[in-house]
Design an enzyme around this catalytic site. Structure first.
Site, PDB file in Angstrom:
ATOM      1  N   HIS A   1     -29.822   4.792 -32.876  1.00  0.00           N
ATOM      2  CA  HIS A   1     -30.277   5.456 -31.654  1.00  0.00           C
ATOM      3  C   HIS A   1     -31.348   6.496 -31.941  1.00  0.00           C
ATOM      4  O   HIS A   1     -32.162   6.801 -31.060  1.00  0.00           O
ATOM      5  CB  HIS A   1     -29.093   6.118 -30.942  1.00  0.00           C
ATOM      6  N   GLY A   2     -31.369   7.044 -33.126  1.00  0.00           N
ATOM      7  CA  GLY A   2     -32.388   8.027 -33.466  1.00  0.00           C
ATOM      8  C   GLY A   2     -32.003   8.767 -34.733  1.00  0.00           C
ATOM      9  O   GLY A   2     -30.819   8.891 -35.062  1.00  0.00           O
TER      10      GLY A   2
END
Length: 476
Positions: free
Chosen positions: A323-324
C-alpha cells in the site's frame, strides 16, 4: 479516464456498441485497443510500461516450457519476478525518499540543493504487476499453460475494467473467456448496468460525501479532539469500503456488459466476526494473492507454531508495504498481522470459533483502530488522534458539544448520511445470503422500476458536483 467521469461514460457507450458489431474473431483485438486507449488517456508512457511488462512476462512464461532443467526454469522465473518487484519498489519508495531527503536539507542536516523531482506513479501498476507475477508463478508451477497467443495474453493483462484497481484476475479463469464467443445477452447487460449503478451509489453518494468530512479533520488533526475523531474514523471505514467496493462493482458490472465474469472482490466485510474472516471478505483478489504467492510459499500454517506466527506477520507487513512505503502503512499491516496472531493463539487450529454476536462490534472497533494508521498523513498524526479520542469524555455533555462544533453538519446532512449507511447495511446483510441484484430482478416491474429510478435520482442529486474524484486505491 475515471469511472465516475463523463468521458468514461461516452467511452463505454462507444466501446459497448462497437463490440457487438465487430465479428467475434476480432473482438479480442478491439478490446485490447480500447483498453490501451483507456489507459494511455491518463498518460502516454503508462501504455509503454504496460506493453513492456506484458512482453517480458509473455516471453518468460513460454520459456518455462523450453527450459531443459528445473534450474533453468527457476532462473527464468526470477528473471521475470525480480525486475517487476524492483520496479514496483522503486515507484513505491522514490517519492517518500525524495521527500525525506528534502526534509533533511531543510533542517540543515544535508548541505545540498533540494530535489524538485517527482516520480509519476503509473496508475494501476501494482494491480497489473501482481496479475502478471501471479500468471508467471502459476505457469511455473504447472497450474496453467503458457498462453501462446500474444494478443489474448495482452488483453488478460490490460482489460480496462480491472486494469486500474482490480479485481486481480487469474489466467485460468479469464483467458478462456476472452477466446469464447460471447453473443449479446440481455440478462448479462442489465445485470451489469444494475451492479454498476449500485457501485456508483456507494462511490458518489457515500464515499465521496464522507470524504469531505474525513479529509477536513484528518488533514488538520491538531485542530480537533475527542468524539469527532471517533466519528470520522468510522466514517473513513465506511468511505474506503464504499470507494473500493464501489470501484469493484463498477468494474465487475462493466466487464459483464461484454460477457466477461470477474471474480467477486468484496463479501459484506464489516459483517465479519474476526479479523481473519474480514480478510476472507475484503479485497478478496488481493488477499488470496498474498495467501497463494507469499503466505503459502513461506510455509503457511504447515510449520512450527512460531514460524506460522512469523509467516502471518511477514505476509501482512508485505501487504502494508504494497500500500505504501510510509511507516503508517507498515504499522497498519503489522497491526493486522498481530491481530491475526492473537486470534490464532486464542483459537488454535482445529477448534471451531463460535460466532458470538459481541465479536461483530469488537471486530469492527479493531478494524477502525487500524484504519487510523491507514488514513493518517504521518505516524505523529495517528498517535495524536489516538491520544485525543476520549479527550474530555469524563464530561459527556462537553464531549458531545465539542464533536458538534468540530463536525458542522446540518440535521438534514446527518439524516442523509445515516439513511445511506442504513441502505448499505441492509444490502450487505442480504448479500450474505444471496445475490441481491439477481433476486430483486425477479420482483414485479412496478416494484423494481421505481427503485431503479429512485437510485438514479439519488445519485444525480446527492453526489458531490464538480471534478470527478479519484478512487482511493488508484494511489496504490
Amino acid at each position: 479516464m475515471l469511472f465516475n467521469s463523463v468521458s468514461f461514460g461516452i467511452f463505454l457507450i462507444i466501446v459497448f456498441l462497437l463490440y457487438y458489431i465487430v465479428p467475434h474473431k476480432y473482438r479480442w483485438g478491439f478490446l485490447l485497443l480500447a483498453s490501451y486507449a483507456f489507459y494511455m488517456n491518463l498518460h502516454l508512457w503508462y501504455g509503454i510500461l504496460l506493453f513492456l511488462t506484458t512482453g517480458l512476462t509473455y516471453i518468460l512464461a513460454i520459456s518455462f516450457e523450453k527450459a531443459k532443467t528445473p534450474g533453468q526454469k527457476k532462473r527464468n522465473l526470477l528473471l521475470g519476478i525480480i525486475p517487476l518487484v524492483l520496479i514496483l519498489v522503486f515507484f513505491k519508495t522514490a517519492n517518500p525518499l525524495i521527500s525525506r531527503i528534502n526534509d533533511m536539507i531543510a533542517a540543515g542536516r544535508l548541505s545540498i540543493q533540494p530535489f524538485t523531482l517527482v516520480i509519476l506513479l503509473p496508475a494501476g501498476i501494482s494491480f497489473y504487476f501482481f496479475q502478471s507475477m501471479g500468471y508467471l508463478i502459476d505457469v511455473y508451477r504447472g497450474r496453467t499453460s503458457a498462453e501462446k497467443h500474444f494478443g489474448y495474453y495482452a488483453l488478460f493483462v490490460s482489460f480496462f475494467p480491472q486494469l486500474l484497481a482490480g479485481p486481480i484476475g487469474r489466467a485460468d479463469a479469464l483467458l478462456p473467456q476472452y477466446k469464447k464467443e460471447r453473443p449479446f445477452n440481455y440478462e448479462n447487460v442489465t445485470y451489469g448496468l444494475k451492479l454498476m449503478t449500485w457501485g456508483y451509489f456507494k462511490k458518489l453518494v457515500i464515499a465521496d460525501v464522507f470524504a469531505i468530512t474525513v479529509n477536513t479533520l484528518y488533514d488538520n488533526v491538531y485542530s480537533y479532539v475527542g468524539l469527532a475523531f471517533i466519528i470520522v474514523t468510522v466514517m473513513f471505514a465506511i468511505e474506503i469500503y464504499c470507494d473500493f467496493s464501489g470501484y469493484s462493482d463498477i468494474a465487475i458490472g462493466c466487464a459483464k456488459l461484454f460477457g466477461i465474469d470477474l471474480m467477486t472482490n468484496f463479501k459484506s466485510p464489516y459483517y465479519s466476526f474476526s479479523i481473519k474472516e474480514f480478510w476472507s471478505r475484503w479485497h478478496i483478489s488481493l488477499s488470496t494473492w498474498f495467501r497463494d504467492y507469499v503466505y503459502i510459499p513461506l510455509g503457511g500454517n504447515r510449520v512450527p507454531k512460531w514460524r506460522h506466527m512469523l509467516n502471518l506477520l511477514l505476509t501482512f507487513l508485505v501487504s502494508g508495504f504494497w500500500h505504501g512505503s510510509t511507516i503508517t502503512y507498515i504499522v497498519w499491516g503489522a497491526l493486522h498481522g498481530l491481530l491475526q496472531i492473537i486470534e490464532t493463539l486464542i483459537c488454535p487450529k482445529g477448534k471451531p470459533r463460535k460466532k458470538h454476536f459481541i465479536m461483530l462490534p469488537v471486530t469492527f472497533i479493531l478494524l477502525c483502530f487500524t484504519w487510523i494508521f491507514f488514513r493518517a498523513n504521518s505516524i505523529q498524526d495517528a498517535l495524536w488522534v489516538i491520544s485525543r479520542l476520549f479527550w474530555d469524555a469524563s464530561r459527556p455533555l462537553n464531549y458531545l458539544k465539542t464533536a458538534a462544533i468540530c463536525l458542522p453538519l446540518s440535521y438534514f446532512q446527518i439524516a442523509g448520511r445515516c439513511l445511506a449507511v442504513l441502505v448499505l447495511a441492509v444490502y450487505d446483510y442480504f448479500a450474505l445470503k444471496c445475490d441481491v441484484i439477481k433476486e430483486f430482478s425477479k420482483q414485479k416491474f412496478f416494484i423494481r422500476f421505481p427503485v431503479y429510478i429512485l437510485l438514479l435520482v439519488v445519485i444525480a442529486l446527492f453526489s458531490p458536483k464538480g471534478v470527478a474524484t479519484e478512487f482511493i486505491y488508484f494511489q496504490f
